[in-house]
Scaffold this motif. Structure first.
Motif, mmCIF file in Angstrom:
data_model
loop_
_atom_site.group_PDB
_atom_site.id
_atom_site.type_symbol
_atom_site.label_atom_id
_atom_site.label_comp_id
_atom_site.label_asym_id
_atom_site.label_seq_id
_atom_site.Cartn_x
_atom_site.Cartn_y
_atom_site.Cartn_z
ATOM 1 N N ALA A 147 -1.404 1.570 16.614
ATOM 2 C CA ALA A 147 -1.563 0.734 15.419
ATOM 3 C C ALA A 147 -1.799 1.619 14.204
ATOM 4 N N ASP A 148 -1.302 1.166 13.066
ATOM 5 C CA ASP A 148 -1.558 1.853 11.801
ATOM 6 C C ASP A 148 -2.894 1.444 11.202
ATOM 7 N N SER A 202 7.880 -1.627 7.682
ATOM 8 C CA SER A 202 7.050 -2.364 8.618
ATOM 9 C C SER A 202 5.917 -1.490 9.151
ATOM 10 N N LYS A 203 4.711 -2.078 9.213
ATOM 11 C CA LYS A 203 3.539 -1.388 9.756
ATOM 12 C C LYS A 203 3.020 -2.142 10.979
ATOM 13 N N ARG A 204 2.175 -1.454 11.747
ATOM 14 C CA ARG A 204 1.632 -2.025 12.985
ATOM 15 C C ARG A 204 0.151 -2.349 12.775
ATOM 16 N N VAL A 260 -4.017 -0.149 2.519
ATOM 17 C CA VAL A 260 -4.784 0.676 3.452
ATOM 18 C C VAL A 260 -3.859 1.478 4.371
ATOM 19 N N THR A 261 -2.664 1.007 4.630
ATOM 20 C CA THR A 261 -1.781 1.739 5.527
ATOM 21 C C THR A 261 -1.382 3.093 4.955
ATOM 22 N N GLY A 262 -1.595 3.308 3.672
ATOM 23 C CA GLY A 262 -1.306 4.604 3.077
ATOM 24 C C GLY A 262 -2.528 5.494 2.945
ATOM 25 N N LEU A 263 -3.677 5.045 3.468
ATOM 26 C CA LEU A 263 -4.912 5.833 3.358
ATOM 27 C C LEU A 263 -5.123 6.684 4.597
ATOM 28 N N PRO A 305 -7.551 3.709 10.433
ATOM 29 C CA PRO A 305 -8.228 2.913 9.402
ATOM 30 C C PRO A 305 -8.653 1.551 9.925
ATOM 31 N N VAL A 306 -9.843 1.127 9.519
ATOM 32 C CA VAL A 306 -10.406 -0.142 9.980
ATOM 33 C C VAL A 306 -10.734 -1.012 8.771
#
Length: 425
Positions: free
Chosen positions: A111-112, A2-4, A415-418, A133-134
């Motif tokens: 937030a992630d 889970s990501k935020r 993107v959550t891994g960037l 990241p945006v």
């Protein structure tokens, strides 16, 4: 895992449902999602199953109420005046306020990834300052200058030959110049957050990890190319939470679905002329006025049912033609159902959307000042000439392919891994 995700949007009418559609899809994948937004759209946010959070210093508006609308672009006398209102009241003028609220939110609820409706440059500024990241969500056709497309706004045909390319170079410079009036406010927001100033407002739109275009690639010009951080993620086809239940007019004549803006654009008189036009044709009309117009204010003939709302996705399964202001959401839903269009643009991005529909052969554009007889002729032409429906059905096939998987969710999860700056323009 889970990501935020922190989403940010504003009371932007038709831009809200596609943003919330993506938020809902992420929540259904098990991610944690909060949405910064105007209080006027909190019911829609909650209906998407995600948590609404109110702006505190950034503007609060209600696009469904002419008195509470932030832009009030219906009061502008020119297209440039309407643009200036968007720039000064949403994009750059309150950039520091949007940045301040966004940074306060991520301090309290880390937030992630920050995901924002693309006009909110203050939110982009906050993400850059926080090192998060945006991702910008573009809820219409990609509106910035790229090779293979004319400058966005007036609905020009693509350039052909040296003179056409010269036209595009000159007009691109002219259309970008008014943005610079917003640069001092934008750079003030950047300085407040420890960021270096920019040389142009246009540069700010590219300072993202991704720009996800929630529009069918098949609707845009085939020869157009885009920056590497821009990805077409396909349209969102869900109806808004307030759409209600479908009631069709009686009879079995061809159904003409009518839908103008969900925000106030002085469209009441035009709705009356469309109703008058349909009264001269052997059709059934289903006219949805949207939240900003009282159905009782629209006079219509007996073959036209006027209602505040209806689920367009369901209604389009019965429709033979759609008559619309060429708002992106209505057009894309019609094309996804293989239904041709009569477009009557009122402003904003609508000339560009209507131009794409015409270029694809899937409809006709009529002036917003056209009399009822001219509107009736256009509707009759689209109904009688099979090529319009064939073109719409070709686009429907392309849209089905683009929406077979949820590209927006896939891109956001990637993107959550960037790193915070990876892919940033």
């Amino acid at each position: 895992m889970s990501k935020r995700f922190l989403f940010a949007t504003w009371s932007g009418g038709g831009a809200v449902p596609p943003v919330l559609s993506v938020a809902r899809a992420l929540r259904e994948r098990g991610h944690r999602v909060r949405v910064l937004s105007d209080r006027s759209v909190h019911d829609e946010v909650a209906a998407a199953g995600v948590e609404p959070v109110a702006w505190t210093t950034a503007p609060q508006g209600n696009a469904a109420d002419p008195e509470a609308d932030i832009l009030k672009d219906f009061e502008a006398r020119t297209a440039m005046g309407a643009f200036a209102r968007l720039r000064d009241r949403i994009v750059t003028g309150p950039a520091a306020d949007y940045a301040r609220d966004t940074l306060a939110e991520v301090r309290d609820h880390p937030a992630d990834v920050i995901v924002t409706d693309f006009p909110l440059l203050g939110v982009l500024t906050a993400g850059e300052a926080a090192g998060i990241p945006v991702v910008a969500l573009v809820t219409t056709l990609y509106p910035f200058a790229t090779p293979g497309a004319p400058p966005f706004g007036p609905g020009l045909a693509p350039a052909t030959g040296p003179l056409g390319r010269l036209r595009d170079r000159v007009l691109t410079k002219l259309t970008q110049m008014p943005w610079q009036k917003g640069l001092p406010a934008l750079n003030a927001a950047r300085r407040e957050n420890g960021l270096a100033p920019l040389e142009s407002v246009m540069e700010a739109f590219g300072r993202v990890d991704r720009a996800l275009v929630l529009s069918p690639r098949v609707l845009d010009y085939a020869g157009r190319t885009f920056p590497a951080y821009v990805r077409h993620a396909g349209p969102r086809l869900e109806d808004p939470a307030w759409a209600g239940e479908l009631r069709l007019p009686d009879g079995d004549a061809p159904l003409a679905l009518v839908g103008l803006s969900s925000t106030f654009m002085n469209q009441t008189t035009l709705l009356g002329r469309i109703g008058e036009a349909l009264g001269t044709l052997p059709v059934r009309g289903l006219m949805t006025t949207g939240p900003a117009v009282d159905p009782a204010s629209v006079q219509a003939p007996g073959n036209v049912l006027v209602t505040a709302s209806a689920p367009h996705g369901e209604a389009l399964r019965h429709a033979a033609v759609t008559i619309t202001h060429a708002g992106h959401g209505t057009v894309v839903k019609a094309l996804a159902a293989g239904v041709p269009l009569v477009s009557i643009p009122l402003g904003r991005d609508q000339m560009e959307v209507a131009r794409r529909v015409e270029a694809a052969g899937a409809g006709i554009t009529v002036s917003k000042t056209a009399p009822a007889a001219a509107i009736a002729r256009a509707v009759r032409q689209v109904l009688d000439e099979p090529s319009y429906r064939r073109a719409a059905q070709r686009l429907a096939s392309g849209i089905a392919a683009e929406t077979a998987t949820d590209r927006a969710v896939a891109e956001l999860e990637a993107v959550t891994g960037l790193g915070a700056a990876a892919g940033r323009g």
